[in-house]
Design a protein around this motif. Structure first.
Motif, PDB file in Angstrom:
ATOM      1  N   SER A   5      31.589  64.399  21.820  1.00 20.81           N
ATOM      2  CA  SER A   5      31.001  63.908  23.084  1.00 20.81           C
ATOM      3  C   SER A   5      31.823  64.256  24.328  1.00 20.81           C
ATOM      4  O   SER A   5      31.271  64.715  25.329  1.00 20.81           O
ATOM      5  CB  SER A   5      30.792  62.399  23.024  1.00 20.81           C
ATOM      6  N   LYS A   6      33.129  64.015  24.239  1.00 15.63           N
ATOM      7  CA  LYS A   6      33.957  64.222  25.448  1.00 15.63           C
ATOM      8  C   LYS A   6      33.982  65.691  25.848  1.00 15.63           C
ATOM      9  O   LYS A   6      33.847  66.034  27.014  1.00 15.63           O
ATOM     10  CB  LYS A   6      35.389  63.736  25.185  1.00 15.63           C
ATOM     11  N   ASP A   9      30.726  66.746  27.255  1.00 19.23           N
ATOM     12  CA  ASP A   9      30.556  66.271  28.621  1.00 19.23           C
ATOM     13  C   ASP A   9      31.233  67.198  29.633  1.00 19.23           C
ATOM     14  O   ASP A   9      30.669  67.516  30.682  1.00 19.23           O
ATOM     15  CB  ASP A   9      31.097  64.847  28.753  1.00 19.23           C
ATOM     16  N   ARG A  10      32.419  67.662  29.291  1.00 17.47           N
ATOM     17  CA  ARG A  10      33.117  68.578  30.214  1.00 17.47           C
ATOM     18  C   ARG A  10      32.311  69.865  30.411  1.00 17.47           C
ATOM     19  O   ARG A  10      32.197  70.378  31.515  1.00 17.47           O
ATOM     20  CB  ARG A  10      34.515  68.906  29.672  1.00 17.47           C
ATOM     21  N   GLN A  13      29.244  69.346  32.697  1.00 22.35           N
ATOM     22  CA  GLN A  13      29.603  69.352  34.126  1.00 22.35           C
ATOM     23  C   GLN A  13      29.820  70.784  34.627  1.00 22.35           C
ATOM     24  O   GLN A  13      29.423  71.123  35.740  1.00 22.35           O
ATOM     25  CB  GLN A  13      30.883  68.541  34.388  1.00 22.35           C
ATOM     26  N   LEU A 325      21.803  65.458  34.808  1.00 25.17           N
ATOM     27  CA  LEU A 325      22.849  64.814  33.992  1.00 25.17           C
ATOM     28  C   LEU A 325      22.807  63.286  34.054  1.00 25.17           C
ATOM     29  O   LEU A 325      23.635  62.620  33.434  1.00 25.17           O
ATOM     30  CB  LEU A 325      24.226  65.359  34.374  1.00 25.17           C
ATOM     31  N   LYS A 329      22.782  62.915  28.242  1.00 23.28           N
ATOM     32  CA  LYS A 329      24.153  62.429  28.034  1.00 23.28           C
ATOM     33  C   LYS A 329      24.791  63.154  26.854  1.00 23.28           C
ATOM     34  O   LYS A 329      24.116  63.483  25.870  1.00 23.28           O
ATOM     35  CB  LYS A 329      24.134  60.921  27.734  1.00 23.28           C
ATOM     36  N   SER A 330      26.099  63.360  26.952  1.00 26.22           N
ATOM     37  CA  SER A 330      26.801  64.102  25.891  1.00 26.22           C
ATOM     38  C   SER A 330      26.698  63.386  24.542  1.00 26.22           C
ATOM     39  O   SER A 330      26.606  64.020  23.500  1.00 26.22           O
ATOM     40  CB  SER A 330      28.253  64.316  26.276  1.00 26.22           C
TER      41      SER A 330
END
Ligand code: ZN
Length: 456
Positions: A5-6, A9-10, A13, A325, A329-330
């Motif tokens: 997930s993290k 997310d990067r 973006q 976004l 969501k991631s």
């Protein structure tokens, strides 16, 4: 299994703001970023190359665009959203009245703060996409306006694709295909191509794979067609596959089945949903959708299925700037990635699919005494607009609500008319009258797309 997930997310973006289309520098930049996740090869197919019924277009370059009023105030600015310019817009520069500008403005009254997504890849046109709120401001202003689209076309450009082939114990290949040609739209299909990159990373980390995997990142339609044309032999021996699209919305999971509902890929996906206790919607195969249209065509007949989370066409923000976004969501992408990995797990255990005729093939053996037509363009779709069968502006069309519009019948006849099945068995399958099926088939025959192989 790792929780990505993290990391996802990067990348969301970083990748979201990039302006992508079917060609262009934004596409290369996107592929280069994906190379950080998995070592895909970037390949370039030159503009002007004939690929079946299509030609790879010139490369589109866009540097900026705006609509300015008399007081030099910017009413629309490409720098604020790359969705403001219709993809493949011709260059424009000059003063314009409101009446001159109006036919080139696209908005949605029903979603007043959303910018719709529009394309005009093959018809020379230009346009601005804006929210209804912005449209009303332009109308109130009254003009005249200073209009600029700073774009150009590179005839010696190319269409970029990403490819990663992972060899397993068996030569048998499964296809994993995704598209990356939309600008700043998150679910469709930033979520899908990002998931695919992480899926590739996971596959590469496995010590031993039974199957081989052909993972491709292509612009939708023209990219998939180009890839099939450039890799015809390899694509004809693909066993089964997945088209990864719209995987990160807040809504329900769903699966679009492949053309043969009894094919094992559909069964395996269903098993994954059930075993993981996930509630899901089944969408039977239909002739619209994503690149399964090309892979399912007569020349390839690959059973490809899809797992979605908020399937295209089905969510209200589809093809608008609200597919952003906040919507995707991631964590949602990571959850869908786990489902795709579950399917891979099952494909790995399922390595003896050849030998039995699929239910689709059994059905096609039935013959009777009505005319038989053959599609003269069996490889991928024909370019409908070239044959006067389809609107030139893309992005805004949804499949017809009522059972079958003429376009559906055209596409279904092109899918089924293989020179073996009779038109009456096809009409029964499509639940349309024989007269209607013959009328559409003859219209396609007159345009040189179908031929009658048996007259009755
Ligand atoms: Zn789309």
């Amino acid at each position: 299994m790792t929780d990505y997930s993290k990391e996802i997310d990067r990348y969301l973006q970083r990748l979201f703001p990039i302006c992508r289309s079917i060609t262009g520098e934004g596409n290369r930049e996107t592929l280069r970023i994906l190379q950080e996740i998995a070592p895909l090869k970037i390949k370039e197919f030159p503009s002007g190359t004939q690929v079946f019924d299509w030609v790879i277009p010139s490369e589109w370059e866009i540097r900026g665009a705006y609509i300015q009023n008399r007081r030099k105030e910017l009413l629309i600015d490409f720098q604020e959203s790359n969705m403001h310019v219709m993809s493949y817009s011709q260059p424009v520069r000059g003063k314009m009245t409101l009446e001159e500008l109006k036919p080139h403005l696209y908005y949605r009254e029903d979603l007043p703060d959303a910018i719709p997504y529009r394309t005009s890849y093959y018809k020379k046109d230009w346009g601005f996409c804006l929210s209804f709120i912005q449209y009303k401001k332009i109308q109130e202003d009254g003009g005249p306006f200073e209009v600029l689209i700073d774009s150009s076309f590179k005839a010696n450009g190319s269409l970029s694709i990403g490819e990663l082939i992972i060899k397993g114990k068996h030569k048998k290949e499964n296809l994993i295909s995704t598209y990356f040609c939309h600008p700043s739209l998150a679910n469709d299909n930033l979520s899908g191509f990002l998931l695919t990159a992480f899926l590739a990373k996971e596959l590469l980390a496995r010590k031993e794979l039974n199957n081989s995997y052909r993972i491709i990142f292509v612009p939708e339609t023209i990219g998939a067609i180009s890839y099939c044309a450039m890799n015809k032999g390899a694509m004809q021996s693909i066993d089964t596959g997945l088209v990864v699209t719209c995987v990160g919305g807040p809504g329900k999971w769903g699966t679009k089945q492949s053309f043969d509902p009894k094919h094992h890929i559909n069964k395996l996906i269903q098993e994954v949903f059930i075993e993981k206790g996930v509630d899901y919607i089944t969408y039977p195969f239909d002739i619209h959708g994503s690149d399964e249209r090309q892979y399912s065509s007569q020349g390839f007949r690959i059973n490809v299925a899809t797992i979605c989370k908020d399937k295209y066409y089905e969510y209200p923000f589809y093809h608008t700037s609200l597919d952003n976004l906040d919507f995707v969501k991631s964590e949602q992408i990571n959850q869908t990635l786990m489902l795709y990995l579950g399917v891979i797990e099952k494909l790995e255990q399922h390595s003896d699919s050849h030998g039995l005729l699929s239910s689709y093939e059994i059905e096609s053996e039935t013959l009777n005494s009505s005319p038989v037509y053959r599609n003269l363009y069996p490889n991928c779709e024909v370019m409908l607009s070239k044959h006067g069968l389809y609107s030139d502006t893309g992005g805004g069309m949804l499949p017809s609500e009522n059972e079958q519009g003429e376009l559906d019948i055209i596409l279904l006849l092109l899918f089924h008319c293989d020179g073996k099945r009779s038109i009456s068995s096809i009409s029964r399958k499509l639940k349309i009258s024989l007269d209607e099926a013959i009328a559409v088939a003859d219209m396609l025959k007159d345009r040189g797309i179908l031929e009658r192989v048996k007259n009755v």
